[in-house]
Design a protein around this motif. Structure first.
Motif, mmCIF file in Angstrom:
data_model
loop_
_atom_site.group_PDB
_atom_site.id
_atom_site.type_symbol
_atom_site.label_atom_id
_atom_site.label_comp_id
_atom_site.label_asym_id
_atom_site.label_seq_id
_atom_site.Cartn_x
_atom_site.Cartn_y
_atom_site.Cartn_z
ATOM 1 N N TYR A 1 0.820 -1.213 0.000
ATOM 2 C CA TYR A 1 0.000 0.000 0.000
ATOM 3 C C TYR A 1 0.856 1.266 0.000
ATOM 4 N N SER A 2 1.989 1.227 0.659
ATOM 5 C CA SER A 2 2.916 2.358 0.574
ATOM 6 C C SER A 2 3.419 2.514 -0.853
ATOM 7 N N SER A 3 3.648 1.395 -1.525
ATOM 8 C CA SER A 3 4.101 1.442 -2.916
ATOM 9 C C SER A 3 3.009 1.969 -3.845
ATOM 10 N N ILE A 4 1.759 1.685 -3.514
ATOM 11 C CA ILE A 4 0.655 2.263 -4.299
ATOM 12 C C ILE A 4 0.711 3.785 -4.236
ATOM 13 N N LEU A 5 0.907 4.326 -3.026
ATOM 14 C CA LEU A 5 1.001 5.777 -2.891
ATOM 15 C C LEU A 5 2.216 6.308 -3.638
ATOM 16 N N SER A 6 3.274 5.511 -3.718
ATOM 17 C CA SER A 6 4.471 5.947 -4.442
ATOM 18 C C SER A 6 4.207 6.048 -5.939
ATOM 19 N N ASP B 1 1.692 9.011 -6.481
ATOM 20 C CA ASP B 1 2.305 10.260 -6.011
ATOM 21 C C ASP B 1 1.394 11.002 -5.046
ATOM 22 N N ASP B 2 0.857 10.260 -4.083
ATOM 23 C CA ASP B 2 -0.055 10.830 -3.085
ATOM 24 C C ASP B 2 0.631 10.876 -1.723
ATOM 25 N N ASP B 3 0.784 12.077 -1.161
ATOM 26 C CA ASP B 3 1.248 12.178 0.219
ATOM 27 C C ASP B 3 0.205 11.567 1.148
ATOM 28 N N LEU B 4 0.662 11.024 2.271
ATOM 29 C CA LEU B 4 -0.247 10.471 3.269
ATOM 30 C C LEU B 4 -0.549 11.548 4.309
ATOM 31 N N PRO B 5 -1.784 12.035 4.371
ATOM 32 C CA PRO B 5 -2.104 13.081 5.343
ATOM 33 C C PRO B 5 -2.299 12.519 6.747
ATOM 34 N N ALA B 6 -2.555 13.410 7.686
ATOM 35 C CA ALA B 6 -2.736 13.022 9.093
ATOM 36 C C ALA B 6 -4.137 12.442 9.280
ATOM 37 N N ILE B 7 -4.325 11.206 8.827
ATOM 38 C CA ILE B 7 -5.670 10.625 8.830
ATOM 39 C C ILE B 7 -6.025 9.950 10.145
ATOM 40 N N THR B 8 -5.017 9.577 10.937
ATOM 41 C CA THR B 8 -5.267 8.949 12.233
ATOM 42 C C THR B 8 -4.268 9.483 13.251
ATOM 43 N N LEU C 1 3.113 2.982 8.975
ATOM 44 C CA LEU C 1 3.019 3.565 7.643
ATOM 45 C C LEU C 1 2.231 2.664 6.702
ATOM 46 N N GLU C 2 2.541 1.378 6.681
ATOM 47 C CA GLU C 2 1.847 0.476 5.772
ATOM 48 C C GLU C 2 0.371 0.341 6.138
ATOM 49 N N LYS C 3 0.071 0.225 7.436
ATOM 50 C CA LYS C 3 -1.327 0.150 7.858
ATOM 51 C C LYS C 3 -2.087 1.405 7.457
ATOM 52 N N SER C 4 -1.458 2.556 7.666
ATOM 53 C CA SER C 4 -2.104 3.837 7.378
ATOM 54 C C SER C 4 -2.271 4.049 5.878
ATOM 55 N N ALA C 5 -1.279 3.605 5.101
ATOM 56 C CA ALA C 5 -1.401 3.698 3.646
ATOM 57 C C ALA C 5 -2.580 2.854 3.155
ATOM 58 N N LYS C 6 -2.770 1.692 3.760
ATOM 59 C CA LYS C 6 -3.902 0.840 3.383
ATOM 60 C C LYS C 6 -5.219 1.525 3.720
ATOM 61 N N ILE C 7 -5.307 2.106 4.902
ATOM 62 C CA ILE C 7 -6.526 2.831 5.301
ATOM 63 C C ILE C 7 -6.804 3.948 4.301
ATOM 64 N N TYR C 8 -5.757 4.679 3.940
ATOM 65 C CA TYR C 8 -5.919 5.815 3.027
ATOM 66 C C TYR C 8 -6.388 5.359 1.653
ATOM 67 N N VAL C 9 -5.768 4.310 1.123
ATOM 68 C CA VAL C 9 -6.162 3.803 -0.192
ATOM 69 C C VAL C 9 -7.611 3.336 -0.169
ATOM 70 N N MET C 10 -7.999 2.595 0.863
ATOM 71 C CA MET C 10 -9.373 2.095 0.940
ATOM 72 C C MET C 10 -10.365 3.238 1.119
ATOM 73 N N ALA C 11 -10.003 4.244 1.903
ATOM 74 C CA ALA C 11 -10.886 5.398 2.092
ATOM 75 C C ALA C 11 -11.078 6.152 0.781
ATOM 76 N N LYS C 12 -9.994 6.280 0.006
ATOM 77 C CA LYS C 12 -10.101 6.958 -1.291
ATOM 78 C C LYS C 12 -11.029 6.184 -2.235
ATOM 79 N N LEU C 13 -10.984 4.866 -2.140
ATOM 80 C CA LEU C 13 -11.872 4.057 -2.973
ATOM 81 C C LEU C 13 -13.336 4.272 -2.605
#
Length: 221
Positions: A101-106, A109-116, A178-190
């Motif tokens: 999921y971190s690689s997906i953001l890479s 090109d999406d920064d990970l905001p302060a989501i949690t 980071l990886e857990k949060s990236a997954k949350i972010y990707v799923m939330a965006k979906l």
């Protein structure tokens, strides 16, 4: 002969096994290092399968890249490790993964905001994506340091993730958060919407994070 860096080598090997077993990387991708009290660096070798890495495979180098101990070539990303250590005196360990999921953001090109709250307290106000540069280059090292700033994680564009810490346990925790949060972010965006923590509360959480992290010994039990 007894090696001066047995502890650091053991820490690196244990971290290698964990990121491989937990799916944060595959084969020999990614790299890990620990900075000893005397400033020397224990770092993973290039191209060695993490499930088969042993203490004698870990390379000891100076921060300038001189090989002091070891029979293998140090990680191809060693310049990035050295540059982080030069710029961040507080960092004693670095964990670079190729987690999904971190690689997906890479890639997007999406920064990970302060989501949690744990993003803020473990990683920082946000996790930035570093500008792209070819693997193993000085440009990549500089781009990663710039994006990292004073936070504990960054994402390498079209590449993977980097987490740092005051010791290997904190660096590993940062990698997992980071990886857990990236997954949350990707799923939330979906699902169509991402809500970040309010700015005022981000400031408060940053303010209390160090006191919270002083409980670290209890976290590890």
């Amino acid at each position: 002969m007894i090696c001066m860096y047995e502890k650091e080598k053991e820490q690196v090997v244990e971290a290698c096994r964990r990121i491989a077993q937990d799916g944060l990387t595959v084969g020999s991708w990614g790299n890990i290092s620990v900075r000893a009290d005397d400033g020397k660096i224990a770092i993973t070798p290039s191209g060695k399968n993490y499930n088969k890495t042993e203490k004698e495979d870990i390379v000891i180098t100076s921060i300038d890249g001189d090989i002091l101990e070891g029979h293998l070539t140090p990680s191809s990303e060693r310049l990035m490790h050295y540059e982080i250590y030069r710029k961040r005196s507080d960092v004693k360990a670095i964990v670079h993964t190729h987690s999904v999921y971190s690689s997906i953001l890479s890639v997007v090109d999406d920064d990970l905001p302060a989501i949690t709250e744990d993003v803020i307290m473990i990683l920082g106000r946000s996790v930035r994506v570093a500008k792209y540069a070819m693997t193993g280059t000085v440009d990549l090292a500089k781009n990663v340091v710039e994006a990292l700033g004073d936070s504990n994680a960054t994402i390498m564009k079209n590449h993977g993730a980097v987490a740092v810490g005051k010791d290997i346990d904190r660096a590993m925790a940062a990698a997992y958060v980071l990886e857990k949060s990236a997954k949350i972010y990707v799923m939330a965006k979906l699902l169509g919407k991402v809500s970040a923590v309010p700015d005022d509360d981000v400031d408060k959480l940053i303010g209390i994070s160090e006191a919270y992290l002083k409980q670290w010994d209890r976290w590890k039990k």
